[in-house]
Each structure stands twice: as C-alpha cells, then as structure tokens.
Scaffold this motif. Structure first.
Motif, PDB file in Angstrom:
ATOM      1  N   GLY A  87      98.871 102.445  26.951  1.00 19.21           N
ATOM      2  CA  GLY A  87      99.471 103.552  26.223  1.00 19.21           C
ATOM      3  C   GLY A  87     100.427 104.348  27.089  1.00 19.21           C
ATOM      4  N   GLN A  88     101.072 105.317  26.464  1.00 19.00           N
ATOM      5  CA  GLN A  88     102.071 106.130  27.133  1.00 19.00           C
ATOM      6  C   GLN A  88     101.511 107.497  27.487  1.00 19.00           C
ATOM      7  N   GLY A  89     102.183 108.156  28.438  1.00 17.58           N
ATOM      8  CA  GLY A  89     101.837 109.527  28.772  1.00 17.58           C
ATOM      9  C   GLY A  89     100.701 109.661  29.763  1.00 17.58           C
ATOM     10  N   GLY A  90     100.353 110.920  30.034  1.00 18.99           N
ATOM     11  CA  GLY A  90      99.284 111.211  30.983  1.00 18.99           C
ATOM     12  C   GLY A  90      97.917 111.193  30.332  1.00 18.99           C
ATOM     13  N   MET A  91      96.914 111.458  31.138  1.00 21.10           N
ATOM     14  CA  MET A  91      95.534 111.381  30.676  1.00 21.10           C
ATOM     15  C   MET A  91      95.023 112.751  30.248  1.00 21.10           C
ATOM     16  N   THR A  92      94.057 112.750  29.337  1.00 19.73           N
ATOM     17  CA  THR A  92      93.432 113.984  28.866  1.00 19.73           C
ATOM     18  C   THR A  92      92.332 114.411  29.831  1.00 19.73           C
ATOM     19  N   VAL A  93      91.811 115.608  29.637  1.00 19.07           N
ATOM     20  CA  VAL A  93      90.708 116.116  30.459  1.00 19.07           C
ATOM     21  C   VAL A  93      89.522 115.165  30.418  1.00 19.07           C
ATOM     22  N   ARG A  94      89.185 114.719  29.224  1.00 20.09           N
ATOM     23  CA  ARG A  94      88.016 113.838  29.067  1.00 20.09           C
ATOM     24  C   ARG A  94      88.217 112.516  29.802  1.00 20.09           C
ATOM     25  N   GLN A  95      89.419 111.969  29.731  1.00 15.68           N
ATOM     26  CA  GLN A  95      89.697 110.689  30.392  1.00 15.68           C
ATOM     27  C   GLN A  95      89.647 110.825  31.909  1.00 15.68           C
ATOM     28  N   ILE A  96      90.187 111.913  32.437  1.00 14.25           N
ATOM     29  CA  ILE A  96      90.140 112.124  33.890  1.00 14.25           C
ATOM     30  C   ILE A  96      88.709 112.357  34.347  1.00 14.25           C
ATOM     31  N   ARG A  97      87.952 113.072  33.540  1.00 13.45           N
ATOM     32  CA  ARG A  97      86.548 113.310  33.888  1.00 13.45           C
ATOM     33  C   ARG A  97      85.789 111.984  33.981  1.00 13.45           C
ATOM     34  N   ARG A  98      86.142 111.031  33.110  1.00 13.34           N
ATOM     35  CA  ARG A  98      85.487 109.720  33.158  1.00 13.34           C
ATOM     36  C   ARG A  98      85.832 108.965  34.434  1.00 13.34           C
ATOM     37  N   LEU A  99      87.079 109.099  34.905  1.00 19.82           N
ATOM     38  CA  LEU A  99      87.464 108.460  36.171  1.00 19.82           C
ATOM     39  C   LEU A  99      86.608 108.986  37.317  1.00 19.82           C
ATOM     40  N   VAL A 100      86.472 110.309  37.371  1.00 16.00           N
ATOM     41  CA  VAL A 100      85.689 110.929  38.446  1.00 16.00           C
ATOM     42  C   VAL A 100      84.239 110.478  38.360  1.00 16.00           C
ATOM     43  N   GLN A 101      83.692 110.466  37.149  1.00 17.12           N
ATOM     44  CA  GLN A 101      82.303 110.066  36.984  1.00 17.12           C
ATOM     45  C   GLN A 101      82.093 108.614  37.407  1.00 17.12           C
ATOM     46  N   GLN A 102      83.077 107.771  37.149  1.00 18.12           N
ATOM     47  CA  GLN A 102      82.989 106.376  37.569  1.00 18.12           C
ATOM     48  C   GLN A 102      82.851 106.284  39.088  1.00 18.12           C
ATOM     49  N   SER A 103      83.645 107.064  39.819  1.00 15.78           N
ATOM     50  CA  SER A 103      83.564 107.061  41.280  1.00 15.78           C
ATOM     51  C   SER A 103      82.239 107.645  41.751  1.00 15.78           C
ATOM     52  N   PHE A 104      81.766 108.679  41.064  1.00 12.37           N
ATOM     53  CA  PHE A 104      80.453 109.255  41.394  1.00 12.37           C
ATOM     54  C   PHE A 104      79.357 108.207  41.222  1.00 12.37           C
ATOM     55  N   ASP A 105      79.439 107.436  40.143  1.00 17.26           N
ATOM     56  CA  ASP A 105      78.413 106.420  39.872  1.00 17.26           C
ATOM     57  C   ASP A 105      78.415 105.334  40.950  1.00 17.26           C
ATOM     58  N   TYR A 106      79.609 104.898  41.357  1.00 21.55           N
ATOM     59  CA  TYR A 106      79.692 103.904  42.427  1.00 21.55           C
ATOM     60  C   TYR A 106      79.064 104.456  43.713  1.00 21.55           C
ATOM     61  N   ALA A 107      79.397 105.701  44.025  1.00 20.76           N
ATOM     62  CA  ALA A 107      78.894 106.303  45.265  1.00 20.76           C
ATOM     63  C   ALA A 107      77.383 106.488  45.205  1.00 20.76           C
ATOM     64  N   GLN A 108      76.888 106.898  44.059  1.00 17.34           N
ATOM     65  CA  GLN A 108      75.446 107.125  43.906  1.00 17.34           C
ATOM     66  C   GLN A 108      74.661 105.838  44.147  1.00 17.34           C
ATOM     67  N   GLN A 109      75.153 104.742  43.595  1.00 17.24           N
ATOM     68  CA  GLN A 109      74.469 103.468  43.788  1.00 17.24           C
ATOM     69  C   GLN A 109      74.514 103.040  45.252  1.00 17.24           C
ATOM     70  N   SER A 110      75.646 103.257  45.919  1.00 18.61           N
ATOM     71  CA  SER A 110      75.764 102.899  47.338  1.00 18.61           C
ATOM     72  C   SER A 110      74.841 103.759  48.200  1.00 18.61           C
ATOM     73  N   LEU A 111      74.731 105.031  47.855  1.00 20.25           N
ATOM     74  CA  LEU A 111      73.811 105.908  48.594  1.00 20.25           C
ATOM     75  C   LEU A 111      72.370 105.419  48.460  1.00 20.25           C
ATOM     76  N   LEU A 112      71.995 105.023  47.239  1.00 19.45           N
ATOM     77  CA  LEU A 112      70.645 104.498  47.016  1.00 19.45           C
ATOM     78  C   LEU A 112      70.430 103.208  47.799  1.00 19.45           C
ATOM     79  N   ASP A 113      71.427 102.327  47.771  1.00 22.97           N
ATOM     80  CA  ASP A 113      71.314 101.054  48.485  1.00 22.97           C
ATOM     81  C   ASP A 113      71.155 101.261  49.988  1.00 22.97           C
ATOM     82  N   ASP A 114      71.767 102.334  50.502  1.00 21.45           N
ATOM     83  CA  ASP A 114      71.722 102.591  51.946  1.00 21.45           C
ATOM     84  C   ASP A 114      70.569 103.507  52.353  1.00 21.45           C
TER      85      ASP A 114
END
Length: 403
Positions: free
Chosen positions: A309-336
């Motif tokens: 699609g065109q244009g920038g991202m909404t608040v909700r979409q950006i929040r999902r990006l951040v949460q995705q990175s948080f989820d990756y980090a959380q799993q790595s913290l648990l693994d370590d």
C-alpha cells in the motif's frame, strides 16, 4: 438499554447535522429512540447532547486520540447524569459530581463489557447500534489513579468550555478533585517506565541480528531508533489527518547538523536533533528502501513505509512493529536464562522507549536541550520526570545512618 451517544470522529459532523435537522431517527434509530425516552425525565437531554457534539467537534480537531479520550469520558458521564442522577449535566451540583466519582470507582457491572466493542456500523445506509457495547470495561480492581485523573481532566475541560459558552455558571470539578478520597498524592520520587540496559540491548540487538535473514525488519530497527534515540511518541511518527511524516522533514543546517521536524502534542512543531549514531541507522534504513543514503529537501517518501500500500503507517501499525521486536527480545531473554527481565519486558509498551532514551541521556545532556528535543513546554516537566540525581544522592547520604 445503554446506548452509545457518539459515533466515530468521521461520523460526528453527520450526527450534528441529523440532530439539528431532526433526521436522527432515520440515520440512528436506536439513538433517537433513546434520546426521546430520556427526554421524558430529563427534558434538556437533546440540548445536552447538542452541546456535547459541539465540544467534541472543537476538541476533536486536535487529534483522533484526543477525540476518543474526551468522547469516552464524557459519554459515560452523560449516561450517568441522565439515567442515574436523572438530571441535565448542567444541573448537577457538587454532591452529584462526588456521587459520579463513587460510581466511576465501582461502576454497575451491567455498564461494563468484557471486551472492546464497536459502537455503530452501517447496515443498508443506517447506523446500527451494537447491543453488546458498554461504557466501561469489566475490571477486577477499582479504577486506577490514571483512570481517575483522566476522568477529572475531561470533566474539568468540559465545564470550563461550558463556562466560556455560558451554558453553565459553575464548575465543581476542581473542588471535588481536591477533596476526593480516591486520589493518592504523588510521591516525590516519580520514576518513568523504562527498559533496563539488558532489555534494550536485546530489543535492539535481536532485531538488528534478525535483519540479516528478515530484511523487512529494517523497518522495525529504524522505528526503534526513532522512538528511543529521538524520544518520539508513536503519534509523532505516524500518519495523521493533519500531518504526514516524510523524509524531507529531515534537514541539515549550514554547519552540518541534522534535525527532524516533528508535529507534537497540540499541533506544535519542533526540530529534534539527530546524533551521529542515529544518522548511521537512518542511512542504513534508506539504503534498504533503495533511497540515497541521506534525505533531500524534496523527498515525499513516508518516514515509516508500508510493505503493502501507499503512504505512512498508522499508530496501531507502528505499535505492532514495536511489539514484534519486544516479542523477539523476550523469547531470546528466556532462552538465555534472563527470566525476570523477560517477564518485565512483557509489560512494556512502545512509550517506554521514549522514557528509556530520555532517562539515559539525562545523565549527560543539558536539561534545556533534552527538554526541547522531548517537546516539553516547561523545563520543569523534564526535570520532574527524568532527573533523579538528587534522589540518588539523598539515598547515598542516608546509607550510613545509625539506629
């Protein structure tokens, strides 16, 4: 039956028109029937509703978030005033406001839903009410300090506006708030929610490492850099009706310093300074997008792009990006083996990144510089939130006390 009084921001002007020309019944039949029924006991209900729409139209133009916040608070207040106090909102006295605060702390369970519900949706050209909508969310605990504070703020702004419009001649909210038994006086130690050093290392580092195999995560990486490194709010990075963040909002002065022009709260523009480290991540993100390493003054490419699609991202979409990175980090913290850090990260929100960056930089940057980059109108706000030096010194000096 509980009926939502206000639709979306987009629909508000239509509701205003329907109420004015008497066509509410054909467009919002359940709402029209409800207002007619309430009018049997509160004769001023239609006048009340007209003023509510007027207030929301004025304040809703600032942002959709502001609109939603005031709509939710005032809608439940109106319903309580009509259905329980059986009075116009402009006939309520101090004791009535106090009774409403009691209701807010422990609302009737029939007024609460177990999940977020939509209000109205189109059905053959008619806006139909969702029968499962309720003004409150069902919670096990009583209203939080933040909830009560938001309620008092909304009511105070509403009655101040009503005073200016000569709809009322009294505002009892400040005195009720001052004497409320439910509000706790804030401690002098107020530490913002931040990520620990190890949590931030994992959030940023894991996302950066994954970019090698998942190139689209470059967008996540850049978003994290903006929120933490530039102290941005998500709303300042997102697409809005009155502002679209684009690459040309990055600019360089005659001395070679880089800035990012931002529209912050209250539609106020500010220029945030860029660090050398951030510029490197800006170059990395732009090269991933197939753009030249540094922005030009005529670029209209969105700051954070959509994959489809065109244009920038909404608040909700950006929040999902951040949460995705948080989820990756959380799993790595648990693994370590960092279980506690992983659990604490589970409670984090995107706004913690702004606090994390500002709290870290408060140790080395001049307070005025930090305050201006954060977009605070008063330097005292920055001092109160992020400067903890005196508190730490006081704690150190108290370590050697004898009993």
């Amino acid at each position: 039956m509980l009926v939502a009084l206000v639709d979306t921001l987009k629909q508000l002007r239509y509701q205003i028109a329907h109420l004015d020309d008497g066509t509410l019944n054909s467009e919002y039949p359940e709402l029209a029937s409800f207002i007619q029924q309430v009018g049997l006991t509160v004769t001023e209900s239609k006048i009340d509703l007209t003023f509510l729409y007027q207030f929301l139209y004025v304040y809703g133009r600032k942002s959709e978030a502001t609109y939603s916040r005031f709509r939710n608070e005032l809608e439940r207040f109106y319903l309580w005033s009509w259905l329980i106090a059986k009075k116009s909102v402009f006939n309520l006295k101090r004791e009535d406001i106090e009774a409403y605060v009691d209701f807010m702390v422990e609302p009737d369970k029939a007024w609460a839903a177990t999940s977020v519900q939509w209000r109205y949706k189109d059905e053959q050209g008619i806006r139909r009410l969702n029968q499962n909508w309720r003004p409150f969310m069902l919670k096990e605990s009583i209203a939080s300090q933040q909830t009560l504070s938001s309620m008092f703020t909304a009511l105070n702004v509403f009655y101040k506006f009503a005073l200016l419009e000569e709809k009322t001649f009294a505002n009892f909210v400040p005195v009720v708030k001052k004497n409320s038994p439910y509000l706790v006086v804030q401690s002098q130690i107020q530490i913002p929610d931040t990520l620990s050093d190890i949590q931030w290392e994992y959030v940023f580092g894991v996302t950066r490492d994954l970019c090698e195999h998942k190139p689209d995560l470059e967008r996540n990486l850049f978003t994290l850099a903006c929120l933490k490194g530039l102290y941005l709010r998500i709303s300042e990075l997102s697409e809005r009706p009155q502002w679209s963040p684009v690459m040309s909002h990055f600019w360089q002065d005659n001395d070679g310093f880089w800035f990012l022009r931002i529209m912050g709260k209250g539609n106020k523009l500010r220029d945030v300074t860029l660090s050398d480290d951030f510029v490197e991540y800006l170059k990395r993100y732009r090269l991933y997008r197939g753009l030249p390493a540094l922005p030009r003054v005529d670029e209209s490419d969105p700051l954070v792009h959509k994959i489809r699609g065109q244009g920038g991202m909404t608040v909700r979409q950006i929040r999902r990006l951040v949460q995705q990175s948080f989820d990756y980090a959380q799993q790595s913290l648990l693994d370590d083996g960092f279980k506690d850090d992983a659990e604490q990260l589970g409670a984090a929100t995107a706004h913690w990144l702004r606090h994390t960056g500002a709290t870290h930089d408060a140790q080395t940057r001049p307070l005025k510089h930090l305050s201006e980059d954060l977009g605070h109108s008063k330097i005292a706000t920055t001092d109160q939130i992020y400067i903890q030096t005196n508190i730490k010194e006081r704690a150190k000096s108290g370590l050697k006390r004898k009993i």
